[in-house]
Design a protein around this motif. Structure first.
Motif, mmCIF file in Angstrom:
data_model
loop_
_atom_site.group_PDB
_atom_site.id
_atom_site.type_symbol
_atom_site.label_atom_id
_atom_site.label_comp_id
_atom_site.label_asym_id
_atom_site.label_seq_id
_atom_site.Cartn_x
_atom_site.Cartn_y
_atom_site.Cartn_z
ATOM 1 N N UNK B 231 19.255 -11.283 46.575
ATOM 2 C CA UNK B 231 20.038 -10.046 46.647
ATOM 3 C C UNK B 231 21.404 -10.238 45.985
ATOM 4 N N UNK B 232 21.761 -11.489 45.683
ATOM 5 C CA UNK B 232 23.064 -11.769 45.081
ATOM 6 C C UNK B 232 23.174 -11.100 43.713
ATOM 7 N N UNK B 233 24.402 -10.571 43.423
ATOM 8 C CA UNK B 233 24.625 -10.037 42.077
ATOM 9 C C UNK B 233 25.899 -10.682 41.551
ATOM 10 N N UNK B 234 26.069 -10.621 40.258
ATOM 11 C CA UNK B 234 27.270 -11.175 39.645
ATOM 12 C C UNK B 234 28.022 -10.030 38.977
ATOM 13 N N UNK B 247 25.011 -9.523 32.894
ATOM 14 C CA UNK B 247 24.041 -8.433 33.030
ATOM 15 C C UNK B 247 22.619 -8.993 33.018
ATOM 16 N N UNK B 248 22.383 -9.973 32.144
ATOM 17 C CA UNK B 248 21.057 -10.592 32.081
ATOM 18 C C UNK B 248 20.727 -11.323 33.369
ATOM 19 N N UNK B 249 21.758 -11.983 33.914
ATOM 20 C CA UNK B 249 21.543 -12.734 35.166
ATOM 21 C C UNK B 249 21.182 -11.793 36.301
ATOM 22 N N UNK B 250 21.880 -10.660 36.360
ATOM 23 C CA UNK B 250 21.561 -9.677 37.403
ATOM 24 C C UNK B 250 20.131 -9.178 37.244
ATOM 25 N N UNK B 251 19.758 -8.968 36.005
ATOM 26 C CA UNK B 251 18.403 -8.509 35.744
ATOM 27 C C UNK B 251 17.396 -9.573 36.182
ATOM 28 N N UNK B 252 17.739 -10.813 35.842
ATOM 29 C CA UNK B 252 16.868 -11.930 36.221
ATOM 30 C C UNK B 252 16.716 -12.015 37.736
ATOM 31 N N UNK B 257 13.642 -11.386 42.529
ATOM 32 C CA UNK B 257 13.499 -10.762 43.834
ATOM 33 C C UNK B 257 12.150 -10.066 43.930
ATOM 34 N N UNK B 258 11.853 -9.331 42.860
ATOM 35 C CA UNK B 258 10.596 -8.583 42.834
ATOM 36 C C UNK B 258 9.413 -9.564 42.871
ATOM 37 N N UNK B 259 9.496 -10.616 42.021
ATOM 38 C CA UNK B 259 8.417 -11.599 41.971
ATOM 39 C C UNK B 259 8.261 -12.300 43.314
#
Lengths: 124, 514
Positions: B231-234, B247-252, B257-259
């Motif tokens: 759930x962590x975001x940057x 932005x890429x890290x958040x997407x990752x 999370x989904x996986x």
């Protein structure tokens, strides 16, 4: 009918019938019981000379019945042949532990059963 | 820093801009220095000129003194010839004065003109003195020299002195100005250097921290993700490459999370399925265990009654009935073996098969096998031989299961051999026992050697039909051997027989059995 008494505790009527017919031509007198509790009660009442005890019985198992009979001084000395399920499954050891004099794996040969009865309890 | 970070310029651009700014400031400072140097150079030139003028003035004074001297000499010698020397000195005087005038400041020009006028007047007087001397009127000449020439020269001297003083003052001013400019330049340079240093440091600090902060945040973020906190975001203010990276890290993280959720769901489903399977498996093995006795009870009656009939307990049986009765008995016994094998296997599969460990004699194992199968060998006209090393001591393990294994192998050997012999041997090899059962039977195709120990494996269905059997014997044998920590294998040549080997420890560790 002064022959020696054999008690067969077994719930299957065909096996009872078979042993009945096997012993019919001998001097042994057969009495029957169809579950563990009846087996113990009959043994205490009739004081047979030998008991054939199936291992798997309704109400209480053949092993428990054997233990009860061994614990009671009135029946403690009666030879008991426990009919086990399968010699290799460890039933024979359980039978010995419960106090069986001998054991015979099911299905048994009537010929061999009669030999064993004769060995433990001479006919005459 | 946040402001710098938020500038929508690439890292490359920011660094270049920073360096460029510092470079421009250095160039600016250089320009100021050059200007100062040029100003100082011009002042120095002026100083040189002033110096030159002072020198010229001194030359004028010298020429003046010489004129006086020569005038005095003419008077002393009463000869006008030395007056020519005065004219020569006058030329030198005029030349110097002209040089001085050319370099003179506007305010000095007037003074110089007055000097020239005075000198002109002095020359006229010198001419008069020369004439008086030539006429022999030395007294008059001396008078003239004393009354006119001398005061005039004093005046010229005074003018020249004024000029020198003026130049000296100017030189002092210039010197003060140069010194002041020097000080100013030094202070300016020092201030510029310090300012430049501060700007460079500030720029370096701001730009580097605008890069370091997102990296630190990314570090924290990645640690969180590594701990499983998807759930962590940057969040970074950067709008450069670091912003894109964040932005890429958040997407990752979202994808992870989904996986992870998918994985969890799948895992839960698997666990549920596994539990269901385990329950089903347990139910199966329980069912089979209970069936064991239930199956044996009617088998007991069937086999018992047939045996009693064949033993003629019910009286003599007609000869034509004997064979069908024996067939019933044979098939009943076969059915019993099947039941035993299936039950054994189900117990093994359910993990409920336990070895009953005790001391046993290898000789007994072989002897029981031989006596049990001797009649089958005789029936088929096969030679059954056994050989056990004399030196083998008492073994420790599940003797009954080992016997079952050997019986399976010897039974198979007899079953698959039409003629010849079956040889059983047991040898001690170090801490192991090696059992060997060889036959002269049909053999096993090479391709089947690996599969033969699998469940329900027989070489082919035609053979199964011809030789019958459960197809479970070898599988059970393998499992019992492995439960003992042993190994089973086969060597075979199609058409000329097979040899089965298995090893079990002579004395099993008690630990292994648990």
């Amino acid at each position: 009918m002064n022959g020696k008494t054999v008690l067969y505790v077994e719930d299957n009527e065909f096996n009872l019938k078979m042993v009945r017919q096997l012993l019919a031509r001998t001097a042994y007198r057969l009495i029957e019981a169809t579950d563990g509790e009846l087996g113990v009660a009959t043994a205490l009442r009739e004081r047979p000379d030998l008991i054939l005890m199936d291992i798997q019985l309704p109400k209480i198992s053949g092993l428990d019945a054997t233990r009860q009979l061994r614990a009671d001084p009135r029946t403690a000395a009666i030879p008991i042949i426990v009919i086990t399920s399968f010699a290799l499954s460890g039933d024979d050891q359980k039978a010995k532990d419960a106090g069986a004099t001998a054991y015979m794996a099911k299905p048994y040969s009537p010929r061999e059963l009669l030999q064993m009865i004769r060995k433990l309890l001479p006919e005459q | 820093m946040r402001w710098v970070a938020a500038i929508k310029v690439s890292v490359h651009g920011k660094l270049l801009a920073g360096y460029l700014l510092v470079t421009l400031l250095v160039i600016g400072m250089g320009a100021i220095s050059l200007q100062t140097i040029s100003k100082m150079s011009s002042q120095s030139h002026q100083l040189d000129e002033a110096h030159e003028r002072v020198h010229a003035s001194q030359e004028i004074q010298h020429a003046l003194a010489m004129q006086m001297n020569f005038t005095a000499m003419a008077l002393l010698l009463r000869s006008e010839t030395t007056v020519e020397n005065i004219l020569r000195e006058n030329n030198r005087f005029n030349n110097t004065l002209a040089r001085l005038e050319k370099a003179a400041q506007p305010e000095e020009v007037e003074l110089i003109q007055r000097i020239r006028a005075a000198q002109g007047e002095a020359l006229t007087i010198v001419a008069d003195i020369a004439n008086l001397i030539r006429d022999g009127k030395v007294e008059n000449a001396m008078q003239l020299q004393h009354d006119k020439q001398y005061p005039l020269y004093l005046r010229i001297e005074d003018f020249v002195t004024q000029l020198v003083v003026r130049e000296r003052n100017k030189m002092d001013q210039l010197r003060a100005s140069v010194a002041a400019a020097n000080r100013t330049t030094l202070v300016l340079m020092a201030i510029s250097a310090v300012a430049l240093m501060l700007v460079a440091l500030l720029l370096g600090f701001i730009i580097s921290w605008s890069f370091i902060l997102p990296v630190q945040k990314a570090h924290g973020f990645l640690s969180e993700v590594a701990k499983g906190n998807f759930a962590a975001t940057i969040q970074v203010p950067n709008r450069d490459e670091f912003g894109a990276l964040a932005a890429h890290m958040n997407h990752m993280s979202q994808e992870l999370h989904r996986l992870y959720d998918d994985q969890c769901r799948a895992s839960q489903e698997l666990e549920k399925l596994n539990t269901q399977l385990q329950q089903a498996s347990e139910a199966k093995s329980n069912f089979l265990a209970n069936m064991s006795h239930e199956l044996r009870t009617p088998m007991n009656a069937i086999l018992g009654f047939v045996e009693m009939m064949l033993d003629e307990i019910y009286g003599e049986i007609p000869p034509q009935l004997r064979e069908p009765l024996v067939d019933v008995q044979t098939n009943g016994k076969h059915l019993l073996r099947l039941i035993n094998d299936v039950l054994d296997l189900s117990k093994i599969e359910a993990g409920r098969m336990e070895l009953v460990l005790a001391e046993y004699s290898v000789h007994d194992v072989v002897e029981i096998t031989r006596t049990s199968l001797q009649s089958l060998a005789l029936e088929k006209g096969l030679d059954l031989t056994t050989e056990v090393d004399d030196g083998i001591p008492l073994a420790f393990g599940d003797g009954k299961r080992i016997t079952q294994c050997l019986m399976n192998l010897v039974g198979n050997a007899l079953k698959f051999s039409k003629h010849g012999s079956v040889a059983v041997s047991v040898k001690q090899q170090g801490k192991d026992l090696l059992y060997r059962v060889s036959d002269t039977g049909i053999g096993i195709p090479r391709a089947e050697l690996e599969n033969i120990f699998g469940e329900f494996q027989q070489v082919d269905t035609a053979i199964t039909r011809e030789f019958s059997g459960t197809g479970l014997g070898l599988n059970i044998t393998k499992k019992f051997v492995e439960m003992h920590g042993g190994r089973i294998w086969v060597e075979s040549e199609l058409g000329s027989g097979s040899t089965f080997f298995f090893t079990v420890p002579l004395r099993m560790d008690h630990v292994e059995a648990t």
